[in-house]
Structures are given as structure tokens and as C-alpha cells.
Design a protein around this motif. Structure first.
Motif, PDB file in Angstrom:
ATOM      1  N   TYR A 299     -45.322  81.689  84.011  1.00  0.00           N
ATOM      2  CA  TYR A 299     -45.134  82.757  84.258  1.00  0.00           C
ATOM      3  C   TYR A 299     -46.272  82.934  84.900  1.00  0.00           C
ATOM      4  O   TYR A 299     -46.254  83.676  86.026  1.00  0.00           O
ATOM      5  CB  TYR A 299     -46.174  83.279  82.768  1.00  0.00           C
TER       6      TYR A 299
ATOM      7  N   GLY B  42     -47.037  94.804  80.799  1.00  0.00           N
ATOM      8  CA  GLY B  42     -45.516  93.929  81.775  1.00  0.00           C
ATOM      9  C   GLY B  42     -44.221  95.389  81.317  1.00  0.00           C
ATOM     10  O   GLY B  42     -44.502  96.221  80.715  1.00  0.00           O
TER      11      GLY B  42
ATOM     12  N   ASP C 161     -45.944  77.435  80.793  1.00  0.00           N
ATOM     13  CA  ASP C 161     -45.890  78.336  80.759  1.00  0.00           C
ATOM     14  C   ASP C 161     -46.690  78.890  81.981  1.00  0.00           C
ATOM     15  O   ASP C 161     -46.644  80.442  81.743  1.00  0.00           O
ATOM     16  CB  ASP C 161     -47.504  78.264  79.451  1.00  0.00           C
TER      17      ASP C 161
ATOM     18  N   TYR D 256     -47.276  85.388  89.944  1.00  0.00           N
ATOM     19  CA  TYR D 256     -48.711  85.867  89.785  1.00  0.00           C
ATOM     20  C   TYR D 256     -49.302  84.928  91.412  1.00  0.00           C
ATOM     21  O   TYR D 256     -49.983  85.693  91.402  1.00  0.00           O
ATOM     22  CB  TYR D 256     -49.982  86.179  88.702  1.00  0.00           C
TER      23      TYR D 256
ATOM     24  N   ARG E  88     -44.022  85.390  75.823  1.00  0.00           N
ATOM     25  CA  ARG E  88     -44.493  86.014  76.481  1.00  0.00           C
ATOM     26  C   ARG E  88     -42.883  86.931  76.410  1.00  0.00           C
ATOM     27  O   ARG E  88     -42.724  88.338  77.457  1.00  0.00           O
ATOM     28  CB  ARG E  88     -44.446  85.307  78.435  1.00  0.00           C
TER      29      ARG E  88
ATOM     30  N   TRP F 143     -52.807  94.578  82.284  1.00  0.00           N
ATOM     31  CA  TRP F 143     -52.131  93.521  81.930  1.00  0.00           C
ATOM     32  C   TRP F 143     -50.806  94.200  80.961  1.00  0.00           C
ATOM     33  O   TRP F 143     -50.338  92.859  80.782  1.00  0.00           O
ATOM     34  CB  TRP F 143     -53.229  93.307  80.322  1.00  0.00           C
TER      35      TRP F 143
ATOM     36  N   ARG G 136     -43.773  93.026  77.695  1.00  0.00           N
ATOM     37  CA  ARG G 136     -43.627  91.841  77.930  1.00  0.00           C
ATOM     38  C   ARG G 136     -45.016  91.015  79.076  1.00  0.00           C
ATOM     39  O   ARG G 136     -45.556  91.846  79.592  1.00  0.00           O
ATOM     40  CB  ARG G 136     -42.254  92.304  78.649  1.00  0.00           C
ATOM     41  N   GLU G 137     -44.845  89.899  78.537  1.00  0.00           N
ATOM     42  CA  GLU G 137     -46.342  88.559  79.422  1.00  0.00           C
ATOM     43  C   GLU G 137     -47.068  88.487  78.287  1.00  0.00           C
ATOM     44  O   GLU G 137     -47.937  87.461  78.862  1.00  0.00           O
ATOM     45  CB  GLU G 137     -46.598  88.978  80.508  1.00  0.00           C
TER      46      GLU G 137
ATOM     47  N   MET H 259     -50.058  89.784  78.139  1.00  0.00           N
ATOM     48  CA  MET H 259     -51.488  89.045  78.485  1.00  0.00           C
ATOM     49  C   MET H 259     -52.909  89.649  77.864  1.00  0.00           C
ATOM     50  O   MET H 259     -53.180  89.997  77.880  1.00  0.00           O
ATOM     51  CB  MET H 259     -51.240  89.577  79.978  1.00  0.00           C
TER      52      MET H 259
END
Length: 373
Positions: free
Chosen positions: A22, A133, A18, A26, A342, A131, A138-139, A141
Motif C-alpha cells: 500500500y 479510495g 502492508d 504513494y 485495505r 484519504w 478502499r485503502e 486510510m
């Protein structure tokens, strides 16, 4: 710099796969730059904080996924007493450097770790996070924001943003036929490849043709695409099919596959070449501590250009024929992909209804499926 003494590790380390798929993205400044220079995004957060200084003054704030530290800096400049800026990746070092350079280290404490694995010594009044996406979810978060809310937010505390909405709109797009043409071109190339393998190496690869066709169909026809959609492409108003109140949404509800029914009006008629998906978030504060100035950040089609989220376009081939009096009765399902939680799988069923010949000919819904990679 050593980790602040106030931080206690209470959870397990993030899954290495992960992290690689992902979080690592960042950790680069170029990616943070892409987000920061999206002024519709950064400006909305700035306005939401600075127009509500009364809500931030003297308060304790938690920034989930601080990245460069920009939202933590906004909160500190608005008068927050303490800001905990949590970041899972190595960009935390750059955030500390930026915060120190702006002489805000006395307010902001950068904590490197996932929100699920760290602890802080006090409850917070406000949680702020960017947060969202593609297609909002998506993602995944938002999971971490809800975990932070349940672990750290005081009763009556506020989330910034506090609400989110998802939309789908019918559009016209020449790219739909282009994608179909590219798919056919890919299959023609495969046929040439098979012949070459026979001629040059006496190996018959045709047994793989079905798998190749499915792979290429998935890529060209069943994968959404980032687009900067112009409002003139809209064939009708966008329909909101899902709204979230982040103060009441549970993690269990969020993880469940979404299933919603809604209507899309096709006021300009068709053919409908694609559906355009986007989202809004709103900064309203909480019912106990409402914002003085409510701010909305939208990713809707805009003649001045898209945010870095753009829109997700779901192409339809062949297109759906409609008359201006028609509407589409739709059902949408959004779920997390099994191969990567994600990423998303989107299913749409659409049936033409109305008084036109197209509605009369529409016996059953069109079933469409897409990946959001």
C-alpha cells in the motif's frame, strides 16, 4: 534531514507487507502527479481551504498523509500558524523540498512516519486529509484520519472533509456481456490447454479445472471495474445508501461490516447491466466552527469526464430485467477482505418490485458478490 526534534515515536513500525502493498505506491512522484492533475480533486480542496481563510487563519493544522505536501501548502497560504504534514513514505523528502522551495518551511513541518506512530507537541484546530479510495473506503486510510482526530484534534475542531456519502445507481453497459464473453473465452482456452498437455506430455490437468473456473469467474464476473461512466448510461437516479459524519464516526463502527437497505428506482426501465458506485465528500467544518463556504467534491458520473477515482462498476450477468415503473429493493454489505484489510468485499441483494411482469416473476432477490481490488 534529521527528523524534527518535536517528533516522538510512540508506536510500532508499519507492517512490512502492508507497506509493500500500500504505502510504497504513494512514494513515487508519478502517482502524486496523477492525483495532483485531477483538477476536480485538487481544485475542490483548494476551494475548500481558500474560501474559508477565516477558519484557517492563525490556526494549527494537521495534514494526514501529506504526499507531495500540496494540502499543507494550501493551509499555510490560507494563513495557518503551524501545519504538521505527516507522511509515511519517502515522498516526505520531496514534500520538504517543495515546501522549502515555496518558502513555507517556517510554517510547515514535515514529519515522516505513520499517524499511529508519531506524536506532535500540541493539539490542532483542523485536520485535513485526502484519504478517499475507490468506492470511498478502499485503502482504509480513513482509519488513520480517525486515529488522528482522537489523538490530536481539539474539542470543537474541524475535519476537512467533514462528511462523506456513498451511492449506487442502475446503469446500462455493453461491458457486462463483454466480460461474460471474456470469461467463456478464458474457459475455452483452458480446455485447449488441457488437451495440449495430454497430447504433448501425457499429463491430465483436469483436476484443476474447478479451481481455474472459480479463479476466472472471480476475475471476470465478481470483480468491480474502474469506469468513466457517462450520465446517459444511468437508468435511474443514484441512491445514497450510507452517510458518514467524520466528527462522530468511531473507528470501531468503521471497521464493522456495513449492512444497509435501500431502494433504487429504475425510471428508464432495464435491463440493468450493472450497478455504478461512487461517493461524495463535503467540506462543512464542524458544528462549533462551520465553514463559511461549503464545498462538495463528487465522483458521480460526469459528461466532462471522471475524477481519478472514476466509478466502480459492478457487472450483472445475466442482467436484471425491469420496467420503467419498477424499483429494486436492495441490501448491500461492504466488508474488509480477510486477505488484505485495505481491499473490499461487496455483497448486493436486489429484488425487482412494482407492477410489471418482471416484478411478478421476481420470486427472490438476486445475490451478487464482488471484490474491489
Amino acid at each position: 534531514m534529521t527528523e524534527p526534534s518535536s517528533v516522538a515515536k510512540t508506536g510500532s513500525a508499519p507492517d512490512p507487507t502492508d507497506f509493500a502493498n500500500y504505502f510504497c505506491t504513494y512514494g513515487f512522484l508519478y502517482h502524486q502527479k496523477d492525483m495532483l492533475e485531477d483538477h476536480k480533486r485538487t481544485g475542490a480542496y483548494y476551494q475548500a481551504v481558500m474560501s474559508n481563510k477565516r477558519q484557517f487563519a492563525g490556526k494549527v493544522v494537521l495534514d494526514v498523509g501529506t504526499g507531495s505536501g500540496i494540502l499543507a501548502i494550501f493551509a499555510a497560504k490560507a494563513g495557518a500558524r503551524k501545519v504538521y504534514a505527516v507522511e509515511a513514505t519517502g515522498i516526505a523528502a520531496s514534500a520538504r523540498k517543495l515546501i522549502e522551495h515555496n518558502k513555507l518551511s517556517y510554517v510547515i513541518e514535515v514529519i515522516q512516519g505513520t499517524i499511529e506512530s508519531i506524536d506532535i507537541p500540541e493539539k490542532v484546530d483542523i485536520i485535513i486529509s485526502e484519504w478517499m479510495g475507490y468506492f470511498l473506503l478502499r485503502e482504509s486510510m480513513l482509519d488513520s484520519v480517525l486515529v488522528a482526530r482522537d489523538k490530536f484534534l481539539k474539542p470543537g475542531g474541524a475535519l476537512y472533509p467533514s462528511h462523506a456519502s456513498m451511492y449506487l445507481a442502475p446503469i446500462q453497459s455493453p461491458n457486462s456481456q463483454q466480460r461474460m464473453s471474456e470469461f467463456h473465452g478464458s474457459m475455452e482456452g483452458w480446455a485447449d490447454f488441457l488437451q495440449d498437455m495430454k497430447n504433448f506430455y501425457q499429463v491430465d490437468l483436469d483436476v484443476l479445472s474447478d479451481s481455474y473456473r472459480q479463479e476466472q469467474r472471480e476475475y471476470y464476473l465478481s470483480t468491480s471495474q474502474w469506469t468513466d461512466t457517462h450520465p446517459q448510461q444511468l437508468l435511474g437516479p443514484a441512491s445514497c445508501f450510507k452517510r458518514y459524519d467524520l466528527h462522530t464516526l468511531t473507528l470501531e463502527e468503521l471497521k464493522e461490516p456495513m449492512k444497509e437497505d435501500f431502494i433504487m428506482h429504475v425510471t428508464d426501465g432495464g435491463p440493468v447491466d450493472a450497478f455504478c458506485g461512487f461517493f461524495d465528500v463535503e467540506f462543512k467544518g464542524s458544528s462549533e466552527n462551520p465553514a463559511d463556504v461549503e464545498v462538495k467534491l463528487t465522483t458521480a458520473p460526469d459528461p466532462t469526464g471522471a475524477t481519478h477515482w472514476g466509478q466502480q462498476t459492478f457487472y450483472i450477468s445475466p442482467p436484471i430485467d425491469c420496467a420503467p415503473s419498477d424499483h429494486l429493493k436492495c441490501a448491500i454489505g461492504v466488508s474488509r477482505r480477510q486477505d488484505n484489510h485495505r481491499l473490499l468485499r461487496v455483497k448486493v441483494a436486489a429484488k425487482v418490485e412494482g407492477n410489471s411482469m418482471f416484478a411478478a416473476q421476481s420470486q427472490s432477490p438476486r445475490m451478487l458478490e464482488y471484490n474491489i481490488d
